[in-house]
Design a protein around this motif. Structure first.
Motif, short mmCIF file in Angstrom:
data_model
loop_
_atom_site.label_atom_id
_atom_site.label_comp_id
_atom_site.label_asym_id
_atom_site.label_seq_id
_atom_site.Cartn_x
_atom_site.Cartn_y
_atom_site.Cartn_z
N TYR A 42 0.85 -1.19 0.00
CA TYR A 42 0.00 0.00 0.00
C TYR A 42 0.89 1.24 0.00
O TYR A 42 1.90 1.30 0.70
CB TYR A 42 -0.89 0.04 1.24
CG TYR A 42 -1.96 -1.01 1.34
CD1 TYR A 42 -3.28 -0.73 0.98
CD2 TYR A 42 -1.67 -2.28 1.85
CE1 TYR A 42 -4.27 -1.69 1.10
CE2 TYR A 42 -2.66 -3.25 1.97
CZ TYR A 42 -3.96 -2.94 1.59
OH TYR A 42 -4.94 -3.90 1.73
N LEU A 191 -16.89 -1.97 2.27
CA LEU A 191 -17.49 -3.31 2.37
C LEU A 191 -18.76 -3.30 3.21
O LEU A 191 -19.28 -4.35 3.57
CB LEU A 191 -16.47 -4.29 2.99
CG LEU A 191 -15.13 -4.40 2.25
CD1 LEU A 191 -14.18 -5.30 3.03
CD2 LEU A 191 -15.32 -4.91 0.83
N ALA A 214 -14.92 -10.15 -0.19
CA ALA A 214 -14.36 -8.80 0.01
C ALA A 214 -13.50 -8.39 -1.18
O ALA A 214 -13.58 -7.23 -1.63
CB ALA A 214 -13.54 -8.76 1.30
N GLN A 215 -12.72 -9.30 -1.70
CA GLN A 215 -11.91 -8.98 -2.87
C GLN A 215 -12.80 -8.64 -4.07
O GLN A 215 -12.49 -7.73 -4.85
CB GLN A 215 -10.98 -10.14 -3.21
CG GLN A 215 -9.82 -10.29 -2.24
CD GLN A 215 -9.02 -11.56 -2.51
OE1 GLN A 215 -9.60 -12.65 -2.61
NE2 GLN A 215 -7.72 -11.43 -2.63
N LEU A 218 -14.11 -5.07 -3.54
CA LEU A 218 -13.06 -4.07 -3.75
C LEU A 218 -12.73 -3.94 -5.24
O LEU A 218 -12.47 -2.83 -5.74
CB LEU A 218 -11.81 -4.43 -2.93
CG LEU A 218 -12.00 -4.34 -1.41
CD1 LEU A 218 -10.76 -4.86 -0.70
CD2 LEU A 218 -12.31 -2.91 -0.97
N PRO A 230 -9.97 0.25 2.27
CA PRO A 230 -10.34 -0.75 3.27
C PRO A 230 -9.40 -0.69 4.47
O PRO A 230 -8.25 -0.28 4.35
CB PRO A 230 -10.19 -2.07 2.51
CG PRO A 230 -9.14 -1.78 1.47
CD PRO A 230 -9.41 -0.36 1.05
N SER A 232 -8.04 -2.84 8.15
CA SER A 232 -7.98 -4.06 8.94
C SER A 232 -6.75 -3.97 9.83
O SER A 232 -5.82 -3.22 9.53
CB SER A 232 -7.87 -5.30 8.03
OG SER A 232 -7.77 -6.49 8.81
N ARG A 237 -5.68 -10.31 6.32
CA ARG A 237 -6.74 -9.54 5.67
C ARG A 237 -6.17 -8.32 4.96
O ARG A 237 -6.63 -7.95 3.88
CB ARG A 237 -7.77 -9.11 6.72
CG ARG A 237 -9.01 -8.45 6.14
CD ARG A 237 -9.83 -9.40 5.28
NE ARG A 237 -10.19 -10.60 5.98
CZ ARG A 237 -11.18 -10.72 6.85
NH1 ARG A 237 -11.92 -9.65 7.16
NH2 ARG A 237 -11.45 -11.87 7.43
N GLU A 240 -4.90 -9.71 1.81
CA GLU A 240 -6.00 -10.12 0.94
C GLU A 240 -6.64 -8.92 0.25
O GLU A 240 -6.91 -8.95 -0.96
CB GLU A 240 -7.05 -10.86 1.76
CG GLU A 240 -8.29 -11.27 0.97
CD GLU A 240 -9.35 -11.89 1.86
OE1 GLU A 240 -10.39 -11.23 2.08
OE2 GLU A 240 -9.13 -13.02 2.34
N ASN A 241 -6.85 -7.85 1.01
CA ASN A 241 -7.48 -6.66 0.43
C ASN A 241 -6.61 -6.01 -0.63
O ASN A 241 -7.13 -5.26 -1.47
CB ASN A 241 -7.78 -5.65 1.54
CG ASN A 241 -8.92 -6.09 2.44
OD1 ASN A 241 -9.68 -7.00 2.11
ND2 ASN A 241 -9.03 -5.45 3.60
N ILE A 244 -6.00 -7.60 -5.38
CA ILE A 244 -7.20 -7.46 -6.21
C ILE A 244 -6.85 -7.01 -7.63
O ILE A 244 -7.72 -6.52 -8.36
CB ILE A 244 -8.21 -6.48 -5.57
CG1 ILE A 244 -7.59 -5.11 -5.33
CG2 ILE A 244 -8.74 -7.06 -4.27
CD1 ILE A 244 -8.58 -4.06 -4.84
#
Length: 275
Positions: A42, A191, A214-215, A218, A230, A232, A237, A240-241, A244
């Motif tokens: 990110y 979400l 969730a994916q 997104l 998102p 977390s 998680r 995972e987010n 995508i």
């Protein structure tokens, strides 16, 4: 390099389309969560004065070794600082907690229309840009009528309007107003706090691409052109987010998720919330 696409803002900035939010992340967990997000890839972090975790975010930015110029940092002005001079002070206080000399984007968190102070506060944000305290300014939770009043001031238009937006509340009127004015739409609560993740349309799209619900949601946001943040505190998680970018929803899958609109608001209504 981060795989995240960017959105061109109306002030010339490039903002990552996928960022990491820290709403409701306690101060003592914020540093580790943001460090994990930055290590995952990110490159956009969204916080706010009212979240009470700007210090932890700042510590994470300093600890990871990711160059400052590679991270797009957003924070927000709370309602108790609505006013021209107060807005500047509010940003200075946020910068002190973040241990930064500037942020990339500074938002008015809510219009708080009963106070009728957001126009003065907006002028304070314009002053902050001139002072070099923030590279860009925008708003959060603004309705079309609030945007129109800002436009009538004749100065800077918001670069971003961050609003509650998810399959159950698509805020189409505000999204259309944003587009008309050249304001980027950013989704908070993308979400719906999990409320949409068992919808058949989302489960079917997730199964078709071997991803989580969730994916799939997104990914829907990205294909809709939304900036999305998102949050977390769970490393798996968080990862995972971020994963995508290896699939794309079909037009039919996007349309099926579009059809889930039901005015399913999870937070306050901007016309009524005054702090």
């Amino acid at each position: 390099m981060s795989p995240t696409p960017t959105i061109a803002l109306n002030n010339g900035q490039q903002m990552p389309q996928l960022g990491f939010g820290v709403f409701q992340v306690p101060e003592d967990q914020a540093q580790r969560a943001v460090e994990t997000a930055l290590e995952t890839g990110y490159r956009s972090i969204d916080t706010a004065a009212i979240y009470g975790n700007e210090t932890g975010v700042g510590r994470a930015l300093a600890a990871t070794g990711v160059p400052r110029e590679e991270v797009f940092v957003t924070t927000k002005l709370w309602i108790d600082h609505l006013g021209r001079d107060a807005a500047r002070r509010g940003l200075e206080e946020s910068l002190e907690r973040l241990a930064l000399d500037r942020v990339d984007l500074f938002l008015l968190h809510w219009p708080a229309p009963a106070t009728d102070a957001y126009l003065e506060a907006w002028q304070g944000l314009e002053d902050a840009v001139e002072a070099g305290l923030t590279s860009g300014i925008g708003v959060s939770n603004f309705l079309p009528e609030h945007l129109e009043r800002l436009q009538k001031l004749g100065g800077t238009l918001p670069a971003v309007n961050q609003i509650e937006l998810h399959p159950a509340l698509q805020n189409r009127e505000t999204v259309a107003a944003n587009a008309r004015l050249g304001v980027a739409t950013e989704a908070w609560s993308p979400l719906a706090q999990g409320a949409v993740l068992q919808e058949p349309a989302i489960l079917e799209a997730a199964a078709a691409h071997d991803v989580s619900p969730a994916q799939a949601v997104l990914r829907w946001h990205l294909q809709r052109g939304n900036i999305v943040i998102p949050k977390s505190v769970t490393p798996t998680r968080i990862a995972e987010n971020f994963a995508i970018f290896g699939f794309e929803l079909s037009d039919a899958e996007v349309a099926a998720i579009d059809a889930l609109e039901r005015d399913g608001r999870t937070g306050p209504h901007p016309a009524d919330f005054n702090g």
